[in-house]
Design a protein around this motif. Structure first.
Motif, PDB file in Angstrom:
ATOM      1  N   GLU A  10       8.943 -60.367   0.214  1.00 15.09           N
ATOM      2  CA  GLU A  10      10.379 -60.361  -0.054  1.00 15.09           C
ATOM      3  C   GLU A  10      10.993 -59.154   0.630  1.00 15.09           C
ATOM      4  OE1 GLU A  10      13.582 -58.406  -2.210  1.00 15.09           O
ATOM      5  OE2 GLU A  10      11.496 -57.868  -2.548  1.00 15.09           O
ATOM      6  N   ASN A  11      12.120 -59.376   1.324  1.00  8.43           N
ATOM      7  CA  ASN A  11      12.796 -58.279   2.001  1.00  8.43           C
ATOM      8  C   ASN A  11      14.236 -58.693   2.286  1.00  8.43           C
ATOM      9  OD1 ASN A  11      13.273 -55.922   3.810  1.00  8.43           O
ATOM     10  ND2 ASN A  11      11.045 -55.740   3.659  1.00  8.43           N
ATOM     11  N   VAL A  12      15.007 -57.794   2.885  1.00  6.49           N
ATOM     12  CA  VAL A  12      16.387 -58.109   3.263  1.00  6.49           C
ATOM     13  C   VAL A  12      16.381 -59.124   4.401  1.00  6.49           C
ATOM     14  CG1 VAL A  12      17.366 -55.915   2.494  1.00  6.49           C
ATOM     15  CG2 VAL A  12      16.478 -56.112   4.821  1.00  6.49           C
ATOM     16  N   GLU A  13      17.484 -59.841   4.561  1.00 12.50           N
ATOM     17  CA  GLU A  13      17.526 -60.891   5.578  1.00 12.50           C
ATOM     18  C   GLU A  13      17.355 -60.353   6.998  1.00 12.50           C
ATOM     19  OE1 GLU A  13      21.206 -63.011   6.256  1.00 12.50           O
ATOM     20  OE2 GLU A  13      22.367 -61.373   5.413  1.00 12.50           O
ATOM     21  N   GLU A  14      17.697 -59.083   7.224  1.00 14.40           N
ATOM     22  CA  GLU A  14      17.550 -58.501   8.557  1.00 14.40           C
ATOM     23  C   GLU A  14      16.084 -58.307   8.950  1.00 14.40           C
ATOM     24  OE1 GLU A  14      21.453 -57.348   6.825  1.00 14.40           O
ATOM     25  OE2 GLU A  14      19.401 -57.093   6.127  1.00 14.40           O
ATOM     26  N   PHE A  15      15.185 -58.473   8.003  1.00 15.10           N
ATOM     27  CA  PHE A  15      13.755 -58.357   8.278  1.00 15.10           C
ATOM     28  C   PHE A  15      13.339 -59.319   9.392  1.00 15.10           C
ATOM     29  CE2 PHE A  15       9.262 -59.366   7.148  1.00 15.10           C
ATOM     30  CZ  PHE A  15       8.733 -58.096   7.331  1.00 15.10           C
ATOM     31  N   LYS A  16      14.013 -60.462   9.471  1.00 14.39           N
ATOM     32  CA  LYS A  16      13.683 -61.442  10.509  1.00 14.39           C
ATOM     33  C   LYS A  16      14.025 -60.932  11.910  1.00 14.39           C
ATOM     34  CE  LYS A  16      17.966 -64.150  10.163  1.00 14.39           C
ATOM     35  NZ  LYS A  16      18.761 -62.967   9.898  1.00 14.39           N
ATOM     36  N   ASP A  17      14.807 -59.851  11.995  1.00 12.63           N
ATOM     37  CA  ASP A  17      15.153 -59.232  13.275  1.00 12.63           C
ATOM     38  C   ASP A  17      14.210 -58.081  13.635  1.00 12.63           C
ATOM     39  OD1 ASP A  17      17.349 -60.920  13.556  1.00 12.63           O
ATOM     40  OD2 ASP A  17      18.674 -59.542  12.491  1.00 12.63           O
ATOM     41  N   TRP A  18      13.156 -57.892  12.858  1.00  6.69           N
ATOM     42  CA  TRP A  18      12.195 -56.803  13.066  1.00  6.69           C
ATOM     43  C   TRP A  18      11.685 -56.828  14.497  1.00  6.69           C
ATOM     44  CZ3 TRP A  18       6.838 -57.035  10.212  1.00  6.69           C
ATOM     45  CH2 TRP A  18       6.143 -55.841  10.400  1.00  6.69           C
ATOM     46  N   GLY A  19      11.874 -55.726  15.170  1.00  3.68           N
ATOM     47  CA  GLY A  19      11.426 -55.609  16.547  1.00  3.68           C
ATOM     48  C   GLY A  19      11.074 -54.167  16.851  1.00  3.68           C
ATOM     49  N   PRO A  20      10.650 -53.903  18.084  1.00  2.00           N
ATOM     50  CA  PRO A  20      10.267 -52.544  18.446  1.00  2.00           C
ATOM     51  C   PRO A  20      11.458 -51.592  18.428  1.00  2.00           C
ATOM     52  CG  PRO A  20      10.143 -54.003  20.353  1.00  2.00           C
ATOM     53  CD  PRO A  20      10.493 -54.844  19.173  1.00  2.00           C
ATOM     54  N   ILE A  21      11.128 -50.309  18.240  1.00  2.00           N
ATOM     55  CA  ILE A  21      12.180 -49.288  18.281  1.00  2.00           C
ATOM     56  C   ILE A  21      11.905 -48.329  19.434  1.00  2.00           C
ATOM     57  CG2 ILE A  21      12.828 -49.446  15.845  1.00  2.00           C
ATOM     58  CD1 ILE A  21      11.091 -47.061  15.254  1.00  2.00           C
ATOM     59  N   LYS A  36      12.146 -44.549  21.536  1.00  2.00           N
ATOM     60  CA  LYS A  36      11.665 -43.198  21.214  1.00  2.00           C
ATOM     61  C   LYS A  36      12.634 -42.442  20.321  1.00  2.00           C
ATOM     62  CE  LYS A  36       8.890 -42.727  25.346  1.00  2.00           C
ATOM     63  NZ  LYS A  36       8.730 -42.122  26.653  1.00  2.00           N
ATOM     64  N   ASP A  37      13.926 -42.759  20.425  1.00  3.18           N
ATOM     65  CA  ASP A  37      14.900 -42.074  19.578  1.00  3.18           C
ATOM     66  C   ASP A  37      15.079 -42.753  18.219  1.00  3.18           C
ATOM     67  OD1 ASP A  37      16.271 -44.306  20.449  1.00  3.18           O
ATOM     68  OD2 ASP A  37      18.100 -43.231  20.999  1.00  3.18           O
ATOM     69  N   GLY A  38      14.217 -43.738  17.920  1.00  2.00           N
ATOM     70  CA  GLY A  38      14.228 -44.368  16.601  1.00  2.00           C
ATOM     71  C   GLY A  38      15.246 -45.474  16.427  1.00  2.00           C
ATOM     72  N   LYS A  39      15.823 -45.942  17.500  1.00  2.00           N
ATOM     73  CA  LYS A  39      16.813 -47.022  17.424  1.00  2.00           C
ATOM     74  C   LYS A  39      16.152 -48.357  17.765  1.00  2.00           C
ATOM     75  CE  LYS A  39      20.391 -44.122  17.134  1.00  2.00           C
ATOM     76  NZ  LYS A  39      21.239 -43.986  16.007  1.00  2.00           N
ATOM     77  N   VAL A  40      16.647 -49.418  17.160  1.00  2.16           N
ATOM     78  CA  VAL A  40      16.133 -50.752  17.448  1.00  2.16           C
ATOM     79  C   VAL A  40      16.510 -51.148  18.874  1.00  2.16           C
ATOM     80  CG1 VAL A  40      16.267 -53.190  16.783  1.00  2.16           C
ATOM     81  CG2 VAL A  40      16.332 -51.425  15.030  1.00  2.16           C
ATOM     82  N   ILE A  41      15.552 -51.704  19.608  1.00  2.00           N
ATOM     83  CA  ILE A  41      15.811 -52.183  20.968  1.00  2.00           C
ATOM     84  C   ILE A  41      16.440 -53.569  20.842  1.00  2.00           C
ATOM     85  CG2 ILE A  41      14.762 -52.795  23.183  1.00  2.00           C
ATOM     86  CD1 ILE A  41      12.475 -50.791  22.438  1.00  2.00           C
ATOM     87  N   GLU A  42      17.719 -53.647  21.125  1.00  2.00           N
ATOM     88  CA  GLU A  42      18.513 -54.854  20.869  1.00  2.00           C
ATOM     89  C   GLU A  42      17.929 -56.125  21.475  1.00  2.00           C
ATOM     90  OE1 GLU A  42      21.323 -55.625  18.985  1.00  2.00           O
ATOM     91  OE2 GLU A  42      20.916 -53.663  18.103  1.00  2.00           O
ATOM     92  N   HIS A  43      17.525 -56.090  22.724  1.00  2.00           N
ATOM     93  CA  HIS A  43      17.061 -57.312  23.394  1.00  2.00           C
ATOM     94  C   HIS A  43      15.663 -57.748  22.919  1.00  2.00           C
ATOM     95  CE1 HIS A  43      15.299 -54.270  26.077  1.00  2.00           C
ATOM     96  NE2 HIS A  43      14.419 -55.198  26.412  1.00  2.00           N
ATOM     97  N   LYS A  44      15.024 -56.950  22.043  1.00  2.00           N
ATOM     98  CA  LYS A  44      13.710 -57.312  21.520  1.00  2.00           C
ATOM     99  C   LYS A  44      13.738 -57.579  20.017  1.00  2.00           C
ATOM    100  CE  LYS A  44      11.017 -55.170  25.107  1.00  2.00           C
ATOM    101  NZ  LYS A  44       9.772 -54.498  25.417  1.00  2.00           N
ATOM    102  N   LYS A  45      14.951 -57.752  19.479  1.00  3.30           N
ATOM    103  CA  LYS A  45      15.087 -58.060  18.058  1.00  3.30           C
ATOM    104  C   LYS A  45      14.295 -59.319  17.708  1.00  3.30           C
ATOM    105  CE  LYS A  45      19.359 -56.301  16.144  1.00  3.30           C
ATOM    106  NZ  LYS A  45      20.692 -56.632  15.682  1.00  3.30           N
TER     107      LYS A  45
END
Length: 186
Positions: A128-139, A141-150
């Motif tokens: 069980e997790n938040v709905e954004e869990f399905k967008d889990w992707g790599p981050i 080096k600065d700790g931000k989600v890489i948009e095109h790899k969501k």
């Protein structure tokens, strides 16, 4: 005709119920309400969370351990697991977290489910997790989600289970005086 005629009975008498990220015991209360029994085992790294869980579920065997370090086979004491419930930390996936940098270790907590699935082959696994869990992707080096790899890591995660997977998103609105909607993915 009662609704119970359409419900399936899961035989948890001989199988264990494990709450892997046991906090205060809310998920365990839901398990108890649904199945009529508390989880057999609850695990969390935080002594305060486990102390609260012990108050709410005194018949449960509690472990204060890092979920990555505990051995599923040792904990299960030779028994099968009927239900493995995982509620890994959601704050690094949630839109409520905003644009703040993400923590790789916390974001990787769900991977421990693979370890348990391979070691004990639970009959039912619920994560069980938040709905954004399905967008889990790599981050980055600065700790931000890489948009095109969501979603890339989420897909790899699901494929690792090699099991039937069902995704359900629910809206957990408050019944009164609530000004937000909380969508959860199961």
């Amino acid at each position: 005709m009662s609704i119970n005629q359409y419900q399936f009975s899961l035989d948890f008498d001989k199988e264990l119920i494990v709450d892997l990220f046991a906090g205060g015991g809310g998920a365990s209360c839901g398990i108890e309400m649904a199945l009529g029994v508390s989880p057999d085992i609850a695990i969390n790294h935080d002594p305060e969370a486990i102390a609260l869980h012990q108050e709410n579920h005194p018949k449960t065997l509690h472990f204060i351990n890092d979920v990555f370090e505990i051995n599923p086979t040792t904990v299960a004491i030779g028994r099968k697991i009927g239900l493995l419930w995982l509620s890994p930390d959601c704050k690094h996936f949630s839109k409520a977290k905003g644009g703040k940098p993400k923590n790789k270790k916390i974001r990787s907590l769900a991977w421990v489910g693979i370890k348990w699935a391979k070691a004990k082959r639970p009959r039912v696994i619920i994560l069980e997790n938040v709905e954004e869990f399905k967008d889990w992707g790599p981050i980055s080096k600065d700790g931000k989600v890489i948009e095109h790899k969501k979603g890339d890591t989420f897909k790899k995660f699901i494929n690792e289970f090699h099991m039937v997977f069902s995704k359900r998103i629910t809206n957990r609105n408050c019944k009164r005086n609530c000004y937000k909607s909380i969508f959860r993915i199961f």
